[in-house]
Design a protein around this motif. Sequence first.
Motif, mmCIF file in Angstrom:
data_model
loop_
_atom_site.group_PDB
_atom_site.id
_atom_site.type_symbol
_atom_site.label_atom_id
_atom_site.label_comp_id
_atom_site.label_asym_id
_atom_site.label_seq_id
_atom_site.Cartn_x
_atom_site.Cartn_y
_atom_site.Cartn_z
ATOM 1 N N MET A 166 39.727 41.030 -27.322
ATOM 2 C CA MET A 166 40.717 42.067 -27.594
ATOM 3 C C MET A 166 42.108 41.440 -27.561
ATOM 4 O O MET A 166 42.375 40.550 -26.766
ATOM 5 C CB MET A 166 40.638 43.189 -26.562
ATOM 6 N N TYR A 167 42.968 41.931 -28.449
ATOM 7 C CA TYR A 167 44.351 41.469 -28.523
ATOM 8 C C TYR A 167 45.263 42.647 -28.265
ATOM 9 O O TYR A 167 44.920 43.796 -28.554
ATOM 10 C CB TYR A 167 44.647 40.879 -29.906
ATOM 11 N N VAL A 168 46.446 42.383 -27.719
ATOM 12 C CA VAL A 168 47.423 43.422 -27.429
ATOM 13 C C VAL A 168 48.704 43.076 -28.177
ATOM 14 O O VAL A 168 49.234 41.974 -28.047
ATOM 15 C CB VAL A 168 47.698 43.516 -25.908
ATOM 16 N N ILE A 169 49.203 44.051 -28.977
ATOM 17 C CA ILE A 169 50.429 43.852 -29.741
ATOM 18 C C ILE A 169 51.315 45.087 -29.624
ATOM 19 O O ILE A 169 50.837 46.184 -29.422
ATOM 20 C CB ILE A 169 50.141 43.520 -31.212
ATOM 21 N N LYS A 170 52.619 44.877 -29.769
ATOM 22 C CA LYS A 170 53.571 45.984 -29.701
ATOM 23 C C LYS A 170 53.368 46.931 -30.861
ATOM 24 O O LYS A 170 52.972 46.521 -31.944
ATOM 25 C CB LYS A 170 55.005 45.460 -29.778
ATOM 26 N N GLU A 171 53.710 48.201 -30.631
ATOM 27 C CA GLU A 171 53.547 49.184 -31.696
ATOM 28 C C GLU A 171 54.590 49.018 -32.787
ATOM 29 O O GLU A 171 54.276 48.636 -33.879
ATOM 30 C CB GLU A 171 53.623 50.590 -31.135
ATOM 31 N N ARG A 172 55.824 49.286 -32.557
ATOM 32 C CA ARG A 172 56.833 49.287 -33.624
ATOM 33 C C ARG A 172 57.309 47.861 -33.867
ATOM 34 O O ARG A 172 58.411 47.489 -33.514
ATOM 35 C CB ARG A 172 58.001 50.195 -33.250
ATOM 36 N N ALA B 223 38.741 47.337 -34.530
ATOM 37 C CA ALA B 223 39.270 48.663 -34.224
ATOM 38 C C ALA B 223 40.678 48.487 -33.670
ATOM 39 O O ALA B 223 40.940 47.570 -32.892
ATOM 40 C CB ALA B 223 38.387 49.367 -33.205
ATOM 41 N N VAL B 224 41.576 49.360 -34.109
ATOM 42 C CA VAL B 224 42.968 49.310 -33.677
ATOM 43 C C VAL B 224 43.266 50.657 -33.030
ATOM 44 O O VAL B 224 43.034 51.703 -33.629
ATOM 45 C CB VAL B 224 43.913 49.081 -34.877
ATOM 46 N N SER B 225 43.773 50.615 -31.798
ATOM 47 C CA SER B 225 43.943 51.863 -31.074
ATOM 48 C C SER B 225 45.093 51.809 -30.084
ATOM 49 O O SER B 225 45.356 50.776 -29.487
ATOM 50 C CB SER B 225 42.653 52.175 -30.303
ATOM 51 N N LYS B 226 45.761 52.948 -29.912
ATOM 52 C CA LYS B 226 46.703 53.106 -28.809
ATOM 53 C C LYS B 226 46.002 53.709 -27.605
ATOM 54 O O LYS B 226 46.471 53.569 -26.489
ATOM 55 C CB LYS B 226 47.860 54.021 -29.223
ATOM 56 N N ARG B 227 44.869 54.373 -27.825
ATOM 57 C CA ARG B 227 44.189 55.085 -26.747
ATOM 58 C C ARG B 227 43.592 54.161 -25.693
ATOM 59 O O ARG B 227 43.356 54.577 -24.582
ATOM 60 C CB ARG B 227 43.082 55.957 -27.310
ATOM 61 N N TRP B 228 43.297 52.917 -26.059
ATOM 62 C CA TRP B 228 42.642 52.016 -25.121
ATOM 63 C C TRP B 228 43.570 51.557 -24.008
ATOM 64 O O TRP B 228 43.132 51.039 -23.004
ATOM 65 C CB TRP B 228 42.118 50.786 -25.849
ATOM 66 N N ILE C 293 49.761 51.766 -21.608
ATOM 67 C CA ILE C 293 51.132 51.344 -21.868
ATOM 68 C C ILE C 293 51.569 51.907 -23.210
ATOM 69 O O ILE C 293 50.899 51.727 -24.213
ATOM 70 C CB ILE C 293 51.230 49.805 -21.910
ATOM 71 N N ARG C 294 52.703 52.600 -23.225
ATOM 72 C CA ARG C 294 53.216 53.145 -24.466
ATOM 73 C C ARG C 294 53.733 52.010 -25.346
ATOM 74 O O ARG C 294 54.113 50.966 -24.857
ATOM 75 C CB ARG C 294 54.366 54.113 -24.133
ATOM 76 N N ASP C 295 53.726 52.207 -26.642
ATOM 77 C CA ASP C 295 54.233 51.244 -27.612
ATOM 78 C C ASP C 295 53.416 49.961 -27.673
ATOM 79 O O ASP C 295 53.949 48.892 -27.911
ATOM 80 C CB ASP C 295 55.703 50.898 -27.339
ATOM 81 N N THR C 296 52.123 50.062 -27.432
ATOM 82 C CA THR C 296 51.251 48.901 -27.601
ATOM 83 C C THR C 296 49.977 49.334 -28.322
ATOM 84 O O THR C 296 49.554 50.476 -28.224
ATOM 85 C CB THR C 296 50.845 48.257 -26.263
ATOM 86 N N TYR C 297 49.408 48.415 -29.070
ATOM 87 C CA TYR C 297 48.122 48.615 -29.712
ATOM 88 C C TYR C 297 47.112 47.675 -29.072
ATOM 89 O O TYR C 297 47.454 46.551 -28.713
ATOM 90 C CB TYR C 297 48.168 48.242 -31.198
ATOM 91 N N ALA C 298 45.889 48.111 -28.993
ATOM 92 C CA ALA C 298 44.779 47.227 -28.658
ATOM 93 C C ALA C 298 44.037 46.968 -29.951
ATOM 94 O O ALA C 298 43.756 47.885 -30.712
ATOM 95 C CB ALA C 298 43.855 47.886 -27.642
ATOM 96 N N VAL C 299 43.739 45.711 -30.214
ATOM 97 C CA VAL C 299 43.007 45.339 -31.423
ATOM 98 C C VAL C 299 41.729 44.648 -30.968
ATOM 99 O O VAL C 299 41.771 43.551 -30.420
ATOM 100 C CB VAL C 299 43.843 44.402 -32.324
ATOM 101 N N GLN C 300 40.623 45.318 -31.173
ATOM 102 C CA GLN C 300 39.307 44.786 -30.807
ATOM 103 C C GLN C 300 38.703 44.157 -32.052
ATOM 104 O O GLN C 300 38.495 44.844 -33.047
ATOM 105 C CB GLN C 300 38.415 45.916 -30.284
ATOM 106 N N PRO D 223 40.255 36.577 -36.393
ATOM 107 C CA PRO D 223 41.338 37.308 -35.723
ATOM 108 C C PRO D 223 42.669 37.225 -36.464
ATOM 109 O O PRO D 223 43.414 38.203 -36.485
ATOM 110 C CB PRO D 223 41.454 36.651 -34.352
ATOM 111 N N LEU D 224 42.971 36.093 -37.099
ATOM 112 C CA LEU D 224 44.235 35.991 -37.840
ATOM 113 C C LEU D 224 44.260 36.935 -39.038
ATOM 114 O O LEU D 224 45.281 37.557 -39.319
ATOM 115 C CB LEU D 224 44.470 34.554 -38.309
ATOM 116 N N LEU D 225 43.140 37.062 -39.731
ATOM 117 C CA LEU D 225 43.059 37.991 -40.855
ATOM 118 C C LEU D 225 43.235 39.426 -40.359
ATOM 119 O O LEU D 225 43.970 40.213 -40.961
ATOM 120 C CB LEU D 225 41.731 37.849 -41.596
ATOM 121 N N ILE D 226 42.607 39.758 -39.259
ATOM 122 C CA ILE D 226 42.716 41.117 -38.710
ATOM 123 C C ILE D 226 44.138 41.392 -38.242
ATOM 124 O O ILE D 226 44.735 42.430 -38.583
ATOM 125 C CB ILE D 226 41.707 41.324 -37.550
ATOM 126 N N ILE D 227 44.731 40.479 -37.481
ATOM 127 C CA ILE D 227 46.104 40.685 -36.990
ATOM 128 C C ILE D 227 47.076 40.747 -38.164
ATOM 129 O O ILE D 227 47.968 41.596 -38.204
ATOM 130 C CB ILE D 227 46.484 39.593 -35.969
#
Length: 165
Positions: A1-7, A119-124, A127-134, A141-145
């Motif tokens: 899983m990867y964690v990235i900022k939302e905006r 899967a890309v989700s804020k629900r996981w 922390i506000r303003d972050t996405y989890a990318v499974q 992973p580079l193609l997905i990100i």
Amino acid sequence: MYVIKERFFSIGDDFDVEDENGNRVFHVDGKVFSVRNRVVIEDVNGDEVASVHRHLVALRPTYEIRIGGEKAAEVRKKLFTPFRDKFTIDVPGPDDLEMKGNLLDHEYVIEQDGREVAAVSKRWLTIRDTYAVQVAEGADPLLIIGSVLALDLALDRDKRGESDD
């Protein structure tokens, strides 16, 4: 899983992509986008490993992902998709992917031949303003990100009312 900022690019800041343990795995140069319509993804050593850039002349929002200097995919928003956002991730050969989800819920899945590869989700996360990318086993992973970055750039343009005309 990867964690990235939302905006990602609302201010044009650089940011890091972290793994589930909080270790930095990629750095994204967000300042480049506002100048050259290009985003650079770097490894932990600062070497460019991928980039995403917007095609300036296109009928619909289109972003090219390059990995290791080679074209890996084009991400295109589908023109008419009521109630859901849909993007085609056109990779060389027959194995295209589709990204679909709900803009309001910030929940997306990326599928290849009907099989979920990410899967890309804020629900996981709480922390506000972050996405989890499974990312599924075997998916790049580079193609997905890169695809998630293209998604955010396209949605941000839509929100600001910009067109590709």
